[in-house]
Design a protein around this motif. Structure first.
Motif, PDB file in Angstrom:
ATOM      1  N   VAL A  85       0.837  -1.207   0.000  1.00  0.00           N
ATOM      2  CA  VAL A  85       0.000   0.000   0.000  1.00  0.00           C
ATOM      3  C   VAL A  85       0.875   1.262   0.000  1.00  0.00           C
ATOM      4  O   VAL A  85       0.436   2.330   0.423  1.00  0.00           O
ATOM      5  CB  VAL A  85      -1.020   0.008   1.166  1.00  0.00           C
ATOM      6  N   GLY A  86       2.113   1.120  -0.465  1.00  0.00           N
ATOM      7  CA  GLY A  86       3.005   2.265  -0.634  1.00  0.00           C
ATOM      8  C   GLY A  86       3.475   2.897   0.659  1.00  0.00           C
ATOM      9  O   GLY A  86       3.627   4.112   0.728  1.00  0.00           O
ATOM     10  N   ALA A  87       3.705   2.083   1.663  1.00  0.00           N
ATOM     11  CA  ALA A  87       4.105   2.627   2.965  1.00  0.00           C
ATOM     12  C   ALA A  87       5.238   1.805   3.562  1.00  0.00           C
ATOM     13  O   ALA A  87       5.612   0.759   3.045  1.00  0.00           O
ATOM     14  CB  ALA A  87       2.908   2.649   3.908  1.00  0.00           C
ATOM     15  N   ARG A  88       5.743   2.322   4.685  1.00  0.00           N
ATOM     16  CA  ARG A  88       6.776   1.642   5.470  1.00  0.00           C
ATOM     17  C   ARG A  88       6.331   1.607   6.919  1.00  0.00           C
ATOM     18  O   ARG A  88       5.420   2.342   7.320  1.00  0.00           O
ATOM     19  CB  ARG A  88       8.112   2.394   5.362  1.00  0.00           C
ATOM     20  N   GLY A  89       7.005   0.803   7.706  1.00  0.00           N
ATOM     21  CA  GLY A  89       6.673   0.692   9.129  1.00  0.00           C
ATOM     22  C   GLY A  89       6.762   2.019   9.854  1.00  0.00           C
ATOM     23  O   GLY A  89       5.940   2.320  10.723  1.00  0.00           O
ATOM     24  N   TYR A  90       7.758   2.840   9.516  1.00  0.00           N
ATOM     25  CA  TYR A  90       7.891   4.145  10.155  1.00  0.00           C
ATOM     26  C   TYR A  90       6.672   5.022   9.869  1.00  0.00           C
ATOM     27  O   TYR A  90       6.266   5.818  10.700  1.00  0.00           O
ATOM     28  CB  TYR A  90       9.150   4.871   9.677  1.00  0.00           C
ATOM     29  N   HIS A  91       6.106   4.887   8.676  1.00  0.00           N
ATOM     30  CA  HIS A  91       4.908   5.668   8.349  1.00  0.00           C
ATOM     31  C   HIS A  91       3.782   5.309   9.318  1.00  0.00           C
ATOM     32  O   HIS A  91       3.132   6.204   9.872  1.00  0.00           O
ATOM     33  CB  HIS A  91       4.454   5.402   6.921  1.00  0.00           C
ATOM     34  N   TYR A  92       3.572   4.020   9.498  1.00  0.00           N
ATOM     35  CA  TYR A  92       2.516   3.579  10.414  1.00  0.00           C
ATOM     36  C   TYR A  92       2.785   4.092  11.827  1.00  0.00           C
ATOM     37  O   TYR A  92       1.890   4.643  12.479  1.00  0.00           O
ATOM     38  CB  TYR A  92       2.404   2.047  10.419  1.00  0.00           C
ATOM     39  N   ARG A  93       4.007   3.906  12.307  1.00  0.00           N
ATOM     40  CA  ARG A  93       4.337   4.312  13.675  1.00  0.00           C
ATOM     41  C   ARG A  93       4.123   5.804  13.888  1.00  0.00           C
ATOM     42  O   ARG A  93       3.575   6.223  14.906  1.00  0.00           O
ATOM     43  CB  ARG A  93       5.771   3.906  14.013  1.00  0.00           C
ATOM     44  N   LEU A  94       4.518   6.611  12.920  1.00  0.00           N
ATOM     45  CA  LEU A  94       4.378   8.053  13.066  1.00  0.00           C
ATOM     46  C   LEU A  94       2.902   8.464  13.003  1.00  0.00           C
ATOM     47  O   LEU A  94       2.429   9.237  13.840  1.00  0.00           O
ATOM     48  CB  LEU A  94       5.170   8.792  11.997  1.00  0.00           C
TER      49      LEU A  94
END
Length: 157
Positions: free
Chosen positions: A36-45
Motif C-alpha cells: 500500500v506504498g508505505a513503510r513501518g515508520y509511516h505507520y508508527r508516526l
C-alpha cells in the motif's frame, strides 16, 4: 546433496524460535505495508500522531521510537504525500509542530487494515485463545527486559 535442516541443538531454543518468528513477522509486515506504498515508520508516526495529537519531531521520535535522523526523512515523506502537516510552534518558532491530516487518518486506517491482515497471516495456526496467550507472554517478556535495561515502557506497544 546437502539438506538445509536446522541443527536440532538449537531448533528448540526459545531465543532461536523468537528470532525466526520475528524474521517472518518483519517480512510479512514489510511486504504488507509496501503493498500500500508505505513503510513501518509511516505507520508508527501516523499512529503516534493520532494517539497523542500534534507534537514536535523530537517528541514524536521519543513516543514512536523513531530515531531523529529517520524522523526527518519520515516526516518529509508523509508531508510530501499530504498525510501530515508542519506548522511553526507558536511557543518556539525555531521548531515545527507535526499534525495528522484527514488524508493521514485515511492512510492510517488502510495501514491498520493491512497490519491486521498480516497479524492474521502470521498467527494463522493459532486459535484466538492461543493468540491472546502468546501476546500476553511476549508482552511479559518485553516488559521484563525493558525494565532490566532501563528502557521506558511505551504505551503503544
Amino acid at each position: 546433496m546437502e539438506t538445509e535442516e536446522t541443527p536440532a541443538r538449537w531448533e528448540g531454543l526459545p531465543s532461536w524460535l523468537l528470532g525466526q518468528t520475528a524474521n517472518h513477522a518483519q517480512r510479512l509486515v514489510g511486504d504488507g505495508f509496501s503493498s500500500v506504498g508505505a513503510r513501518g515508520y509511516h505507520y508508527r508516526l501516523l499512529a503516534t500522531l493520532e494517539e497523542y495529537g500534534p507534537a514536535s519531531q523530537a517528541a514524536l521520535g521519543r513516543r514512536s521510537g523513531i530515531h531523529l535522523s529517520d524522523m526527518v526523512a519520515t516526516v518529509n515523506e508523509l508531508a510530501d504525500r499530504g498525510l501530515v502537516e508542519r506548522a511553526p510552534d507558536p511557543s518556539d518558532r525555531r521548531r515545527n509542530i507535526i499534525s495528522l491530516t484527514p488524508a493521514g487518518k485515511r492512510q492510517l486506517r488502510r495501514l491498520e487494515k493491512r497490519l491486521a491482515e498480516c497479524q492474521d497471516e502470521l498467527l494463522a495456526p493459532l486459535s484466538p485463545e492461543e493468540r491472546q496467550r502468546l501476546t500476553e507472554l511476549l508482552s511479559k517478556l518485553l516488559s521484563h527486559h525493558d525494565r532490566r535495561n532501563g528502557t521506558p515502557e511505551e504505551p503503544w506497544r
